[in-house]
Motif scaffolding. Structure first.
Motif, PDB file in Angstrom:
ATOM      1  N   TRP B 120       0.837  -1.207   0.000  1.00 38.96           N
ATOM      2  CA  TRP B 120       0.000   0.000   0.000  1.00 38.96           C
ATOM      3  C   TRP B 120       0.874   1.260   0.000  1.00 38.96           C
ATOM      4  CZ3 TRP B 120      -1.037   3.909   3.723  1.00 38.96           C
ATOM      5  CH2 TRP B 120      -2.117   4.732   3.393  1.00 38.96           C
ATOM      6  N   ILE B 121       1.919   1.254   0.829  1.00 38.85           N
ATOM      7  CA  ILE B 121       2.808   2.428   0.877  1.00 38.85           C
ATOM      8  C   ILE B 121       3.472   2.633  -0.493  1.00 38.85           C
ATOM      9  CG2 ILE B 121       4.897   3.409   1.939  1.00 38.85           C
ATOM     10  CD1 ILE B 121       4.165   1.832   4.486  1.00 38.85           C
ATOM     11  N   VAL B 122       3.908   1.516  -1.087  1.00 46.79           N
ATOM     12  CA  VAL B 122       4.596   1.598  -2.383  1.00 46.79           C
ATOM     13  C   VAL B 122       3.652   2.125  -3.467  1.00 46.79           C
ATOM     14  CG1 VAL B 122       5.662   0.219  -4.223  1.00 46.79           C
ATOM     15  CG2 VAL B 122       6.285  -0.193  -1.845  1.00 46.79           C
ATOM     16  N   THR B 123       2.436   1.566  -3.521  1.00 41.64           N
ATOM     17  CA  THR B 123       1.540   1.930  -4.629  1.00 41.64           C
ATOM     18  C   THR B 123       0.817   3.263  -4.371  1.00 41.64           C
ATOM     19  OG1 THR B 123      -0.152   0.531  -3.623  1.00 41.64           O
ATOM     20  CG2 THR B 123       1.132  -0.419  -5.408  1.00 41.64           C
ATOM     21  N   ARG B 124       0.431   3.507  -3.106  1.00 44.90           N
ATOM     22  CA  ARG B 124      -0.341   4.706  -2.795  1.00 44.90           C
ATOM     23  C   ARG B 124       0.529   5.958  -2.914  1.00 44.90           C
ATOM     24  NH1 ARG B 124      -2.387   8.655  -2.123  1.00 44.90           N
ATOM     25  NH2 ARG B 124      -4.134   9.394  -0.847  1.00 44.90           N
ATOM     26  N   PHE B 125       1.757   5.877  -2.357  1.00 42.96           N
ATOM     27  CA  PHE B 125       2.608   7.076  -2.323  1.00 42.96           C
ATOM     28  C   PHE B 125       3.703   7.047  -3.388  1.00 42.96           C
ATOM     29  CE2 PHE B 125       0.901   6.395   1.931  1.00 42.96           C
ATOM     30  CZ  PHE B 125       0.214   7.588   2.108  1.00 42.96           C
ATOM     31  N   ARG B 126       3.695   5.991  -4.201  1.00 44.03           N
ATOM     32  CA  ARG B 126       4.691   5.824  -5.270  1.00 44.03           C
ATOM     33  C   ARG B 126       6.125   5.958  -4.743  1.00 44.03           C
ATOM     34  NH1 ARG B 126       2.247   5.768 -10.203  1.00 44.03           N
ATOM     35  NH2 ARG B 126       0.067   6.350 -10.133  1.00 44.03           N
ATOM     36  N   VAL B 127       6.350   5.305  -3.599  1.00 43.70           N
ATOM     37  CA  VAL B 127       7.694   5.286  -3.013  1.00 43.70           C
ATOM     38  C   VAL B 127       8.403   4.051  -3.566  1.00 43.70           C
ATOM     39  CG1 VAL B 127       8.978   5.393  -0.852  1.00 43.70           C
ATOM     40  CG2 VAL B 127       6.597   6.105  -0.896  1.00 43.70           C
ATOM     41  N   LEU B 128       9.703   4.115  -3.711  1.00 43.76           N
ATOM     42  CA  LEU B 128      10.452   2.947  -4.183  1.00 43.76           C
ATOM     43  C   LEU B 128      10.288   1.812  -3.182  1.00 43.76           C
ATOM     44  CD1 LEU B 128      13.851   4.380  -5.461  1.00 43.76           C
ATOM     45  CD2 LEU B 128      12.008   3.386  -6.811  1.00 43.76           C
ATOM     46  N   SER B 129       9.975   0.607  -3.708  1.00 43.50           N
ATOM     47  CA  SER B 129       9.775  -0.537  -2.808  1.00 43.50           C
ATOM     48  C   SER B 129      11.063  -0.854  -2.066  1.00 43.50           C
ATOM     49  CB  SER B 129       9.330  -1.749  -3.617  1.00 43.50           C
ATOM     50  OG  SER B 129      10.289  -2.053  -4.608  1.00 43.50           O
ATOM     51  N   PHE B 130      12.170  -0.617  -2.731  1.00 44.02           N
ATOM     52  CA  PHE B 130      13.491  -0.831  -2.144  1.00 44.02           C
ATOM     53  C   PHE B 130      13.604  -0.126  -0.784  1.00 44.02           C
ATOM     54  CE2 PHE B 130      18.119  -0.294  -2.188  1.00 44.02           C
ATOM     55  CZ  PHE B 130      18.507  -1.533  -2.676  1.00 44.02           C
ATOM     56  N   ILE B 131      13.181   1.152  -0.780  1.00 44.28           N
ATOM     57  CA  ILE B 131      13.309   1.967   0.439  1.00 44.28           C
ATOM     58  C   ILE B 131      12.233   1.593   1.457  1.00 44.28           C
ATOM     59  CG2 ILE B 131      13.243   4.339   1.326  1.00 44.28           C
ATOM     60  CD1 ILE B 131      14.209   5.153  -1.542  1.00 44.28           C
ATOM     61  N   THR B 132      11.003   1.468   0.968  1.00 44.26           N
ATOM     62  CA  THR B 132       9.881   1.154   1.872  1.00 44.26           C
ATOM     63  C   THR B 132      10.148  -0.134   2.643  1.00 44.26           C
ATOM     64  OG1 THR B 132       8.442   2.087   0.203  1.00 44.26           O
ATOM     65  CG2 THR B 132       7.379   0.830   1.951  1.00 44.26           C
ATOM     66  N   THR B 133      10.531  -1.179   1.899  1.00 41.33           N
ATOM     67  CA  THR B 133      10.666  -2.481   2.558  1.00 41.33           C
ATOM     68  C   THR B 133      11.933  -2.546   3.409  1.00 41.33           C
ATOM     69  OG1 THR B 133      11.701  -3.357   0.563  1.00 41.33           O
ATOM     70  CG2 THR B 133       9.346  -3.713   0.822  1.00 41.33           C
ATOM     71  N   MET B 134      12.936  -1.754   3.025  1.00 43.70           N
ATOM     72  CA  MET B 134      14.143  -1.705   3.865  1.00 43.70           C
ATOM     73  C   MET B 134      13.773  -1.094   5.220  1.00 43.70           C
ATOM     74  SD  MET B 134      17.833  -0.209   2.804  1.00 43.70           S
ATOM     75  CE  MET B 134      17.281   1.466   2.681  1.00 43.70           C
ATOM     76  N   ALA B 135      12.991  -0.026   5.169  1.00 43.56           N
ATOM     77  CA  ALA B 135      12.556   0.623   6.405  1.00 43.56           C
ATOM     78  C   ALA B 135      11.663  -0.317   7.209  1.00 43.56           C
ATOM     79  CB  ALA B 135      11.811   1.908   6.077  1.00 43.56           C
ATOM     80  N   MET B 136      10.758  -1.007   6.501  1.00 45.17           N
ATOM     81  CA  MET B 136       9.866  -1.941   7.194  1.00 45.17           C
ATOM     82  C   MET B 136      10.684  -3.048   7.854  1.00 45.17           C
ATOM     83  SD  MET B 136       6.816  -2.578   8.059  1.00 45.17           S
ATOM     84  CE  MET B 136       5.575  -1.817   7.034  1.00 45.17           C
ATOM     85  N   GLY B 137      11.726  -3.504   7.155  1.00 48.68           N
ATOM     86  CA  GLY B 137      12.603  -4.536   7.721  1.00 48.68           C
ATOM     87  C   GLY B 137      13.219  -4.070   9.026  1.00 48.68           C
ATOM     88  N   THR B 138      13.630  -2.798   9.061  1.00 51.73           N
ATOM     89  CA  THR B 138      14.229  -2.248  10.279  1.00 51.73           C
ATOM     90  C   THR B 138      13.194  -2.203  11.403  1.00 51.73           C
ATOM     91  OG1 THR B 138      15.509  -0.882   8.782  1.00 51.73           O
ATOM     92  CG2 THR B 138      15.662  -0.340  11.110  1.00 51.73           C
ATOM     93  N   VAL B 139      11.970  -1.783  11.046  1.00 46.41           N
ATOM     94  CA  VAL B 139      10.889  -1.745  12.047  1.00 46.41           C
ATOM     95  C   VAL B 139      10.639  -3.150  12.600  1.00 46.41           C
ATOM     96  CG1 VAL B 139       8.410  -1.333  12.369  1.00 46.41           C
ATOM     97  CG2 VAL B 139       9.763   0.254  10.993  1.00 46.41           C
ATOM     98  N   LEU B 140      10.551  -4.116  11.702  1.00 49.76           N
ATOM     99  CA  LEU B 140      10.271  -5.488  12.131  1.00 49.76           C
ATOM    100  C   LEU B 140      11.397  -6.027  13.006  1.00 49.76           C
ATOM    101  CD1 LEU B 140       8.832  -7.026   8.820  1.00 49.76           C
ATOM    102  CD2 LEU B 140       7.598  -5.984  10.721  1.00 49.76           C
ATOM    103  N   GLY B 141      12.647  -5.677  12.638  1.00 51.54           N
ATOM    104  CA  GLY B 141      13.796  -6.094  13.446  1.00 51.54           C
ATOM    105  C   GLY B 141      13.682  -5.529  14.859  1.00 51.54           C
TER     106      GLY B 141
END
Lengths: 314, 324
Positions: B120-141
């Motif tokens: 949703w973040i990637v498609t709604r805000f057109r953010v690079l998935s690379f960055i979004t999921t890297m950040a999400m990975g940090t949150v999950l960690g």
């Protein structure tokens, strides 16, 4: 042309594999009954783990055993898989270095079924293993914490840098927890988990931030680090910030830490673990097992010693 | 005479096509033969086949998810952290005495929500998935460390929790059975359902897909959600296999998972992420690790050889396509 290239590459791959295997087999020197000892660890990049592995290799060479070192770079799933491979290849003994054996329960049972003895070097002991040699982590933590609390005069603000997933570091931290309860005048500012790999750099950054947040004198009295690498990082940050009011202690007695203690950095003390001693104990016990004798105990300790500025040069 | 020339040329073309399509598979077979010859008594045994199938199962499952996301032209860098979190949640629930089926499924539901959020973040805000999921990975960690206090969860894990990761079915590890079932299932989904075809269409040309009336956002979100579910499942199965959950256990699977996807792109369907390709890619990586360990090749050499093979496979495929 392209086809030829592909076939050539495939051949190259196969020949590299063959060369590697030949190189390994060549080392046997015709000794058909030479024993193979596999050394398995997830943390080969760590200075202390490396010291134990090197010492084990030296001991093995002295006993004319062949060694095979497997490192999985912090990956326990891989570690389990590689241990299964070693069991399949029917090595004569497996040594787990700096590894929590609880995560390899199934593999350790399998090794026991196949009559392959599993030894621990600064790991832990669980059923199915032959023995483990380590330092008494609680005793070492007690030694350094007592020294630190004395230096602090029994009061002040303490920063704790640790990594509880490591079984040895966990025991040290739990000993600190107990002693903190007995010393209510010592307050913990914060406890941070240091990232592994890269503990020195990570601890340094953590400490830099903490120093920024605690600028007044006495807001941090001391740093207790679960092992030497974060202690080194923290001491570097304190030195760079020009703070004279904070002392740091570590555990392990690595050469870099001892050098810093000698030079009068904020790092004032460490406990020197006898890593080579542990490797020697393990090698002695492997030898006993190879000769059909029982081991001298399932959990054997190599004695540790306190290192301060007074004795760091010795 | 001229006709003969044409036939030969056509034959060469077919052989070239065959190499392009099955070159990676052939290389895999060559590797197996090489190991088999070098270590017939340890490598070429039924027991070791079972061993390898169990060892690659987790990599295959996490890489299947990565394949879906790669198919829509995106990346999910949080798969490793998601796996760690999934394993930790399952293990902690098991320790607290909850029913095993719930311990195994609750992390998957949580992962679905997290994955969908990624998409949703990637498609709604057109953010690079690379960055979004890297950040999400940090949150999950961070979440994982918070839940565990950084410690490994292993005390008081009930035996029933270990069953899925440690039991056999007719002599075949349950993990291997799960891997095969999921591979077939996702192969079917990707090749024979409108959803799969839409994912490939989006990966091929997103704008054209949108013009053709495909709901690009929803399909991408679902790809991310399924990827996260498969990652969490991998973590749950790993916790069950090891009888413990380590807060960073999934981290080691992240790079090999993408290596498997990229190797897979050189097999079967040229340059396109595909399910069986990923399976073959993961198998090659797993067989290399297993065989090289059995041959007692030092770890550093294993890394060099494995890395070189991935690079070689990709280069060969490019050369095969006539691109330079």
């Amino acid at each position: 042309m392209k086809k030829a290239l592909m076939v050539l590459m495939a051949f190259a791959i196969v020949s590299v594999l063959a060369a590697c295997a030949d190189g390994q087999n060549g080392g046997q020197g015709g000794g058909a009954k030479q024993k193979t000892v596999a050394i398995l660890t997830p943390y080969l990049a760590s200075v202390t783990t490396n010291e134990m592995v090197e010492s084990l290799k030296k001991q093995a060479a002295a006993h004319h055993w062949k060694t095979n070192v497997v490192d999985t770079k912090g990956d326990f799933g891989q570690l389990a898989s590689r241990m299964e491979d070693l069991i399949s290849s029917k090595v004569d003994a497996i040594v787990l270095v700096s590894t929590d054996p609880n995560q390899l329960k199934g593999q350790i049972q399998k090794a026991a079924q196949e009559n392959i003895p599993v030894f621990g070097c600064d790991s832990g002991y669980i059923e199915g293993m032959t023995m483990n040699a380590t330092s008494d982590n609680a005793a070492m933590s007690k030694m350094i914490t007592e020294y630190l609390f004395q230096t602090m005069g029994g009061k002040g603000n303490l920063v704790v840098l640790t990594y509880r997933p490591h079984p040895g570091v966990l025991k040290r931290t739990q000993q600190l927890d107990t002693m903190l309860k007995q010393n209510p005048d010592i307050q913990v500012v914060t406890e941070l988990q240091v990232q592994v790999p890269g503990p020195i750099e990570n601890a340094r950054k953590q400490m830099e931030s903490l120093l920024l947040a605690n600028q007044s004198e006495g807001s941090i009295t001391a740093v207790w680090a679960g092992w030497d690498e974060p202690a080194i990082g923290a001491a570097q940050a304190i030195e760079a910030a020009g703070r004279k009011d904070i002392v740091v202690v570590g555990i392990d007695g690595t050469s870099q830490a001892i050098d810093m203690i000698q030079k009068g950095s904020p790092l004032i003390a460490t406990v020197k673990q006898n890593f080579s001693g542990m490797a020697e104990i393990v090698a002695q016990q492997i030898d006993r097992v190879f000769q059909g004798q029982p081991v001298e105990g399932t959990e054997l300790y190599a004695p540790a010693s306190l290192v301060t500025k007074e004795n760091a040069g010795q | 005479m001229q006709q003969e020339g044409r036939v030969t040329r056509a034959g060469a073309l077919n052989a070239g096509k065959l190499m392009r399509t099955y070159g990676t598979v052939l290389a895999g077979i060559l590797i197996v033969i090489a190991f088999g010859l070098l270590s017939p008594e340890s490598f070429a045994t039924w027991e070791n086949v079972i061993n390898i199938s169990r060892q690659i199962s987790l990599l295959v499952i996490i890489a299947l998810g990565a394949t879906l996301v790669t198919a829509v032209g995106e990346f999910d860098l949080s798969v490793g952290a998601m796996a760690s979190l999934g394993g930790v949640i399952a293990a902690q629930m098991a320790v607290s005495g909850m029913p095993i089926w719930l311990c195994m499924t609750a992390p998957l539901l949580i992962a679905f929500v997290i994955g969908y959020l990624n998409g949703w973040i990637v498609t709604r805000f057109r953010v690079l998935s690379f960055i979004t999921t890297m950040a999400m990975g940090t949150v999950l960690g961070g979440l994982t460390f918070w839940l565990t206090g950084g410690s490994t969860v292993f005390e008081h894990i009930p035996d029933a929790f270990r069953r899925l990761g440690q039991s056999d079915w007719l002599g075949i590890p349950l993990l291997s059975v799960i891997m095969i079932v999921l591979t077939v299932l996702f192969w079917f989904v990707m090749s024979h359902t409108p959803f799969g075809r839409r994912l490939y269409a989006i990966g091929g040309n997103e704008t054209a897909s949108r013009m053709a009336g495909v709901n690009v956002s929803w399909n991408k979100n679902m790809a991310f959600a399924l990827c996260a579910v498969l990652a969490a499942l991998t973590g749950v199965l790993m916790a069950s296999r090891l009888g413990s959950a380590h807060p960073t256990s999934g981290g080691g699977l992240f790079l090999p998972a993408y290596a498997a996807v990229f190797l897979g792109m050189t097999a079967f369907k040229e340059g396109v992420p595909n399910i069986w390709g990923t399976f073959v890619g993961a198998a090659i990586i797993g067989i290399l690790a297993n065989g090289l360990t059995i041959l007692e090749v030092p770890t550093f050499a294993q890394d060099i050889i494995t890395g070189c093979i991935v690079v070689a496979a990709v280069i060969l495929q490019r050369l095969g396509r006539g691109e330079r």
